[in-house]
Design a protein around this motif. Structure first.
Motif, PDB file in Angstrom:
ATOM      1  N   THR A 160     -16.252   1.352   5.807  1.00 10.12           N
ATOM      2  CA  THR A 160     -16.503  -0.023   5.353  1.00 10.12           C
ATOM      3  C   THR A 160     -17.530  -0.741   6.225  1.00 10.12           C
ATOM      4  OG1 THR A 160     -14.579  -0.845   6.599  1.00 10.12           O
ATOM      5  CG2 THR A 160     -14.238  -0.301   4.276  1.00 10.12           C
ATOM      6  N   GLN A 213     -10.056 -10.440   0.337  1.00  8.18           N
ATOM      7  CA  GLN A 213      -9.783  -9.763   1.594  1.00  8.18           C
ATOM      8  C   GLN A 213      -8.390 -10.099   2.093  1.00  8.18           C
ATOM      9  OE1 GLN A 213     -12.576 -10.926   4.631  1.00  8.18           O
ATOM     10  NE2 GLN A 213     -11.454 -12.781   5.153  1.00  8.18           N
ATOM     11  N   ARG A 214      -7.842  -9.142   2.840  1.00 11.04           N
ATOM     12  CA  ARG A 214      -6.514  -9.290   3.422  1.00 11.04           C
ATOM     13  C   ARG A 214      -6.528 -10.317   4.563  1.00 11.04           C
ATOM     14  NH1 ARG A 214      -5.369  -8.708   8.619  1.00 11.04           N
ATOM     15  NH2 ARG A 214      -6.911  -7.055   8.657  1.00 11.04           N
ATOM     16  N   PHE A 270     -12.695  -5.332  -5.755  1.00 11.02           N
ATOM     17  CA  PHE A 270     -12.403  -4.777  -4.432  1.00 11.02           C
ATOM     18  C   PHE A 270     -11.577  -5.747  -3.601  1.00 11.02           C
ATOM     19  CE2 PHE A 270     -13.989  -3.835   0.050  1.00 11.02           C
ATOM     20  CZ  PHE A 270     -13.192  -2.709   0.211  1.00 11.02           C
ATOM     21  N   LEU A 271     -10.507  -5.231  -3.013  1.00  9.94           N
ATOM     22  CA  LEU A 271      -9.726  -5.954  -2.014  1.00  9.94           C
ATOM     23  C   LEU A 271      -9.977  -5.276  -0.673  1.00  9.94           C
ATOM     24  CD1 LEU A 271      -7.542  -7.831  -0.827  1.00  9.94           C
ATOM     25  CD2 LEU A 271      -5.828  -6.199  -1.624  1.00  9.94           C
ATOM     26  N   ASP A 272     -10.661  -5.956   0.222  1.00 10.22           N
ATOM     27  CA  ASP A 272     -10.980  -5.399   1.541  1.00 10.22           C
ATOM     28  C   ASP A 272      -9.749  -5.516   2.429  1.00 10.22           C
ATOM     29  OD1 ASP A 272     -12.031  -4.629   3.990  1.00 10.22           O
ATOM     30  OD2 ASP A 272     -13.937  -5.667   3.668  1.00 10.22           O
ATOM     31  N   SER A 273      -9.200  -4.361   2.824  1.00 10.68           N
ATOM     32  CA  SER A 273      -8.025  -4.361   3.704  1.00 10.68           C
ATOM     33  C   SER A 273      -8.361  -4.828   5.108  1.00 10.68           C
ATOM     34  CB  SER A 273      -7.401  -2.963   3.760  1.00 10.68           C
ATOM     35  OG  SER A 273      -6.970  -2.550   2.488  1.00 10.68           O
ATOM     36  N   ASN A 281      -8.304  -1.023  -3.027  1.00  6.91           N
ATOM     37  CA  ASN A 281      -8.355  -1.453  -1.622  1.00  6.91           C
ATOM     38  C   ASN A 281      -8.345  -0.222  -0.737  1.00  6.91           C
ATOM     39  OD1 ASN A 281      -5.474  -0.980  -1.983  1.00  6.91           O
ATOM     40  ND2 ASN A 281      -5.158  -2.072  -0.066  1.00  6.91           N
ATOM     41  N   ASN A 282      -8.907  -0.345   0.430  1.00 10.30           N
ATOM     42  CA  ASN A 282      -9.153   0.813   1.282  1.00 10.30           C
ATOM     43  C   ASN A 282      -7.954   1.184   2.130  1.00 10.30           C
ATOM     44  OD1 ASN A 282     -10.355  -1.777   2.418  1.00 10.30           O
ATOM     45  ND2 ASN A 282     -10.266  -0.571   4.315  1.00 10.30           N
ATOM     46  N   SER A 316      -0.151  -0.785  -4.752  1.00  8.00           N
ATOM     47  CA  SER A 316      -1.401  -0.067  -4.491  1.00  8.00           C
ATOM     48  C   SER A 316      -1.062   1.406  -4.303  1.00  8.00           C
ATOM     49  CB  SER A 316      -2.115  -0.631  -3.263  1.00  8.00           C
ATOM     50  OG  SER A 316      -3.413  -0.094  -3.151  1.00  8.00           O
ATOM     51  N   ASP A 362       0.825  -1.214   0.000  1.00  2.00           N
ATOM     52  CA  ASP A 362       0.000   0.000   0.000  1.00  2.00           C
ATOM     53  C   ASP A 362       0.860   1.265   0.000  1.00  2.00           C
ATOM     54  OD1 ASP A 362      -2.302  -1.503   0.089  1.00  2.00           O
ATOM     55  OD2 ASP A 362      -2.712  -1.158   2.208  1.00  2.00           O
ATOM     56  N   HIS A 381      -5.145   2.725  -3.934  1.00  2.00           N
ATOM     57  CA  HIS A 381      -5.252   2.743  -2.470  1.00  2.00           C
ATOM     58  C   HIS A 381      -6.111   3.943  -2.094  1.00  2.00           C
ATOM     59  CE1 HIS A 381      -4.253   1.350   1.425  1.00  2.00           C
ATOM     60  NE2 HIS A 381      -3.457   2.351   1.760  1.00  2.00           N
TER      61      HIS A 381
END
Length: 398
Positions: free
Chosen positions: A287, A331-332, A307-310, A279-280, A209, A187, A234
């Motif tokens: 979220t 997701q992470r 979407f990749l959920d951090s 990703n956030n 990211s 990130d 990011h």
């Protein structure tokens, strides 16, 4: 005659005579002398023993000493927990950081951490942790939150949640077939060109990211594209404690309209061309918002992004809402560098490796720190050959 004489005699007897006047004068003189001596003595004593200074006035603007802040006390708990784990289970892996949330309590900001503990003896940890907290974190209380979780509270604020692992399950025999896959995302990219070049030269497909508003994003984008790396956006999202805890410019906020959220997503996509996903950054508040995430995910889908959920909060609705929209989502699993030292980051990489072994694949997120790059280089030289570093897009979606 007699009556007048009696009256005059009485009047004459009430007047002071010469001797009584002299007595009163001598008494007054002695009183004056005593007062003078008292004043002189008091002056001399005050010169020898000056009065103590008055305490400072207390008011609403008095600063809290650094050692008494909630943030400092939370760090003391971190130290106590680390020492307790070392005492109770010296050979156990470090706890896994599941979420880190910026919160405020009574006007003070602090980091709330949810940790996943390794398998260990609960009673031994309880005794060791109670001892270490009493020594290192005055005022911290160890509480039982659930059958499989403890919490630590300081001055009424919960700062840590300790989650115990479920009973061990048989590990899939994926390692023997070379199918263990680990994806790594870095990130906060877009500022440090030197570290971007080093990450690109590691020889594994680490995703970049990139901040939409970073100052060197154009150069970093070129480095990523030339190296064939996946590019993510990011995107800042509202954290708990906002606005005191600031996520950065052009963040998604829970009070935005759906069109404002969509416009922010479109803007980010234009500033990071070639991105595959978002990703956030932060986002522990946003979220958790069903309304906000529906609008954001719909905009991502319209831009052709997944979407990749951090997972900065365990209560994120990102996965559920993405599935509802029928879009790709990941997701992470592990954060790599909450503790910024090479040995600690290597341990987190090993933890990510173990997570990948257990279910066949995992995703780890780190940041562009010198220690992170050095730890990646060290881990890549020593990792199990059955673990392959792959792209996020190559993993099965949730």
């Amino acid at each position: 005659m007699t009556k007048d004489t009696d009256t005059k005699d009485q009047a004459a007897s009430s007047r002071p005579g010469p001797s009584s006047s002299r007595g009163r004068n001598r008494a007054a003189l002695w009183i004056v002398l005593a007062l003078a001596l008292g004043l002189v003595g008091g002056f001399l004593l005050s010169r020898q023993f000056p009065p103590a200074p008055a305490p400072p006035a207390q008011n609403a603007t008095t600063e809290v000493p650094a050692k008494e802040t909630l943030s400092h006390k939370a760090r003391q708990v971190d130290t106590a927990l680390r020492d307790a784990l070392s005492a109770a289970a010296p050979q156990a892996a470090a706890p896994q950081v599941e979420t880190v949330e910026e919160r405020t309590h009574a006007g003070q900001a602090y980091s709330y951490k949810s940790l996943r503990l390794p398998h260990l003896d609960k009673m031994a940890l309880h005794d060791a942790l109670a001892k270490e907290l009493s020594l290192k974190a005055s005022g911290a209380k160890l509480l039982r939150a659930a059958p499989d979780a403890w919490e630590i509270a300081i001055d009424g604020a919960t700062t840590h949640r300790l989650n115990f692992p479920a009973e061990p399950v048989p590990t899939p025999d994926t390692a023997k077939h070379g199918t263990v896959r680990l994806a790594i995302v870095i990130d906060d990219m877009g500022e440090d060109i030197g570290l971007a070049r080093e990450l690109a030269k590691l020889g594994v497909p680490i995703a970049f990211s990139i901040w939409p508003d970073s100052g060197r994003r154009t150069e970093v984008l070129k480095i990523a594209k030339d190296a064939g790396r996946e590019i993510f956006i990011h995107l800042p999202m509202q954290p708990k404690g906002y606005p005191k805890v600031a996520p950065g410019p052009h963040a998604l906020l829970v009070n935005m309209t759906a069109e404002q959220i969509a416009e922010a997503v479109r803007r980010a996509a234009k500033r990071v061309p070639g991105a595959l996903a978002i990703n956030n950054h932060m986002g522990s508040e946003f979220t958790e918002s069903t309304y906000g995430m529906r609008a954001a995910l719909a905009a991502m889908k319209a831009e052709g992004l997944y979407f990749l959920d951090s997972r900065t909060t365990a209560k994120s609705v990102g996965i559920a809402e993405a599935k509802r929209l029928g879009m790709r989502v990941h997701q992470r699993d592990v954060f790599l560098d909450n503790e910024l030292s090479v040995p600690a980051i290597v341990k987190q990489l090993q933890k990510a490796e173990a997570a990948a072994r257990q279910r066949g694949h995992a995703i780890a997120i780190g940041h562009p720190h010198r220690e992170t790059v050095d730890a990646l280089r060290t881990w890549l030289k020593n990792k199990n050959a059955s673990v392959q570093v792959v792209t996020v897009s190559s993993l099965p979606p949730m």
